[in-house]
Write a protein that holds these residues in place. Sequence first.
Motif: not given
Length: 212
Positions: A146-147, A154-161, A174-175, A182-188
Motif C-alpha cells: 500500500t502506497m 511492486v515488481s522486483t528485477f535483477t540486473g548486473t551493474a 519499482v512501483t 501527480d504520478i508518484v514513482v518509487a524505486m530502490a
Amino acid sequence: MARKLLAGALVAVLVLTSGCLGFILGDTLSYSANKATVGDNALSEASYDKANEKQLNTERSFEVAGESRDVEVTHWVTQYEKSVGISGVAEGTVATFTVLSSPRFELAGESVNPLARYNNRQLVQKFVSGYGNVKNIQETDTRNVTMLGSETEVSTFTGTAQSNGASVEVNIHVTKVEHGDDIVVAMAVHPKQLDESENVSRLIEGVEHEGE
C-alpha cells in the motif's frame, strides 16, 4: 576499492538528472508536481537517511492537434541511502531508495505524461536500462504494497551493474501510483546479496505526498 565500485554502481543506477527526465518524458505540458518524500518513522525502521532532494525543471516544445507548444514541467526527486558493512564487499552506501513525483495532465483530451501509461517493466527500462551500465535485467517477483492509500504492485528485477570494470549483481524494486494531480514513482536498488525487500516495502508504505 570495493567500496568505491559498489557505491559508484548504485549511484549510476539511480541518480536522476533533468537531462535524463527530459529524455524519458519527451514533450510535455507545463505543470508542477507536489513533493513526495518518505516519513521519518519508515526511514528509522528501515535505517535509511535522506541523501538529496531536488526540483527538476524540463522545457520542451511539442505538437498536439497540429499546434506546437512550448512547455515547462517541474518534477520532484528525493533520494535516500542506507550505509552498512558487508563482509568482503564494501562498507558505505549499499542501497538507495528514490521517490519521483511528476505532474499528470491532459492536452486536447490526450494524456501527455507517458509515466501515466508505463508499467513497472517499462519504468525500469526507461530509468535504469537507459543508463547503459545495467545489463541482463529480468523480473523475478511481484508483491502488493500500500502506497499513499492505494494498493499497488511492486515488481522486483535483477540486473548486473557495471562500474569501473567491475560487476555487481543488484535487485531493483519499482512501483507507482497516481495520487492527487501527480504520478508518484518509487524505486530502490541494492546488492542482490543484501535482502532489503522488507525495508523497501516499509519505505514504500511510508511515502508521503504534499497536497493530498
